[in-house]
Motif scaffolding. Structure first.
Motif, mmCIF file in Angstrom:
data_model
loop_
_atom_site.group_PDB
_atom_site.id
_atom_site.type_symbol
_atom_site.label_atom_id
_atom_site.label_comp_id
_atom_site.label_asym_id
_atom_site.label_seq_id
_atom_site.Cartn_x
_atom_site.Cartn_y
_atom_site.Cartn_z
ATOM 1 N N TRP A 157 -16.634 17.392 -45.812
ATOM 2 C CA TRP A 157 -16.329 17.390 -47.110
ATOM 3 C C TRP A 157 -14.721 18.373 -47.337
ATOM 4 O O TRP A 157 -14.733 18.955 -46.322
ATOM 5 N N LEU A 158 -14.131 18.186 -48.405
ATOM 6 C CA LEU A 158 -12.714 18.193 -48.530
ATOM 7 C C LEU A 158 -12.956 18.719 -49.552
ATOM 8 O O LEU A 158 -13.363 19.097 -50.889
ATOM 9 N N PRO A 159 -12.082 19.795 -49.750
ATOM 10 C CA PRO A 159 -11.666 21.044 -51.328
ATOM 11 C C PRO A 159 -11.114 20.286 -51.618
ATOM 12 O O PRO A 159 -10.771 20.323 -53.512
ATOM 13 N N ARG A 160 -9.797 19.421 -51.235
ATOM 14 C CA ARG A 160 -8.673 18.652 -52.519
ATOM 15 C C ARG A 160 -8.700 17.103 -51.762
ATOM 16 O O ARG A 160 -8.313 16.875 -50.343
ATOM 17 N N LEU A 161 -7.810 16.467 -52.398
ATOM 18 C CA LEU A 161 -7.422 14.812 -51.502
ATOM 19 C C LEU A 161 -6.105 15.259 -50.512
ATOM 20 O O LEU A 161 -5.731 16.431 -50.022
ATOM 21 N N PRO A 162 -6.196 14.485 -49.024
ATOM 22 C CA PRO A 162 -5.888 14.553 -48.228
ATOM 23 C C PRO A 162 -4.570 14.758 -48.322
ATOM 24 O O PRO A 162 -4.042 14.061 -48.995
ATOM 25 N N GLU A 163 -4.108 15.369 -47.620
ATOM 26 C CA GLU A 163 -2.156 15.246 -47.321
ATOM 27 C C GLU A 163 -1.955 13.244 -47.391
ATOM 28 O O GLU A 163 -1.402 12.734 -47.919
#
Length: 390
Positions: A157-163
């Motif tokens: 689970w990510l807090p923001r879009l991946p780089e």
């Protein structure tokens, strides 16, 4: 007992009435700070996403029989199996990659896609989920651990879009929940913006000359195309779409973005007789048009202008791979074969009808594909590509 209190009660004992009251007070504070005129998109943003209080983040049961609405993955596992077929095709062309689901709901789609890709020997390296709701994140984790424990370690689970990302981005009923600006055309042809204010303790909307940056220009561009010109005409527009597409394009190095939602090409979206726009609210499986009732306890949505989505995507660096109805997309992904080969085909048939019938979801929902560094046609758009209608 009020069942909304039951459905929304959190571990700290806070119930629906408390949450709605606190959210209402927050919105009142913002109205006051905006000199009594809060742009509608900010109201919608707070109603849906205010930290700890908004509809999508406050812990209410939203999906399924006990919630307010149901989505395609909940209706039938065939939906996820078909999306998995499209994912497998793209992952094969890329030589592998990851999946990213935006707003994963209960986790049902993630489970079905991963199960199907495992069966096809096409598992992604990772299944990433970007989910704004803490409550839904926990439900997703729980469902994945229960249904596919051996694949749980692939999920993150990510807090923001991946780089950076190579693979497929799944966005099922994401764009309709993006806050929108609302506008109306004055008798003199001028452009008014819809604002939210408060009178006698109640929220209501008023119109005034457009203030939000970019709104007047965006509506003016629609008028230059021949839309939204008649006095009294009102609708909405998603000004957050271009920066969202730009951020998505910045993250996706190569692969496919798959958008599934209800909406229209621009000529149908802004057709002359649709004078009140497409804003809808959903509560207890009932649709209505009052966003100011049950604040924080109901969904607020707007249909998607798929022409705007395509324009924003291309401007951000994507190629338009296709646009079609949900029924045509699922058929292109092989739903007939998938259903015929399923051991429980008889039990799956009612759900298949809901996904495919034009009067239910088959025509109302559309699918758009945006690609980077992917050559060749995609199976989901092989039956009927409606890109020419955009």
């Amino acid at each position: 007992m009020d069942d909304t209190t039951d459905r929304t009660r959190r571990p700290d004992g806070t119930g629906a009435t408390d949450i709605s009251a606190r959210l209402t007070e927050l919105i009142r504070t913002e109205i006051a700070a905006a000199d009594g005129l809060l742009p509608f998109d900010r109201f919608m943003d707070l109603a849906l996403y205010a930290p700890g209080l908004g509809y999508y983040v406050a812990g209410a049961v939203k999906l399924g029989r006990d919630g307010d609405f149901v989505t395609a993955p909940e209706i039938s596992p065939l939906f996820g199996r078909c999306l998995a077929a499209q994912c497998a095709e793209v992952l094969e062309r890329l030589g592998g990659g990851d999946l990213l689901e935006l707003g994963a709901g209960t986790g049902t789609l993630a489970v079905e896609v991963l199960k199907t890709l495992e069966h096809r020997d096409s598992l992604p390296g990772r299944y990433l989920i970007l989910e704004p709701s803490p409550d839904l994140r926990e439900r997703q984790r729980t469902l994945i651990r229960e249904r596919i424990p051996h694949l749980a370690e692939r999920c993150a689970w990510l807090p923001r879009l991946p780089e950076t990302l190579r693979g497929v981005v799944l966005a099922n009923e994401v764009l309709d929940a993006m806050p929108v600006h609302r506008f109306s055309i004055r008798e003199d042809g001028g452009i008014d913006e819809v604002f939210v204010t408060e009178r006698a303790g109640a929220f209501l909307e008023v119109t005034a000359p457009a203030r939000s940056p970019g709104l007047a220009d965006a509506v003016g561009a629609l008028q230059a195309e021949g839309f939204t010109q008649a006095p009294g005409y009102g609708s909405e527009i998603n000004l957050r779409l271009p920066p969202w597409m730009k951020a998505l394009s910045g993250a996706l190095e190569a692969g496919l973005v798959l958008l599934v939602d209800y909406g229209y090409p621009r000529p149908a979206y802004y057709q002359p007789d649709r004078t009140m726009g497409t804003l809808m609210c959903h509560r207890r499986h009932q649709a209505h048009g009052d966003p100011y009732s049950h604040v924080g306890l109901q969904d607020i949505t707007a249909h998607v202008d798929f022409t705007a989505a395509a324009e924003a995507g291309v401007a951000a660096g994507f190629e338009l791979a296709g646009f079609t109805t949900q029924a045509s997309f699922l058929i292109g992904c092989g739903i007939d074969r998938i259903l015929s080969e399923a051991p429980d085909a008889f039990d799956l048939t009612p759900g298949a009808k809901q996904l495919l019938l034009p009067t239910i979801m088959g025509e109302r929902f559309k699918v758009m594909g945006l690609t980077k560094e992917i050559d060749g046609a995609l199976c989901g758009f092989s039956i009927r590509d409606l890109s020419g209608r955009l």
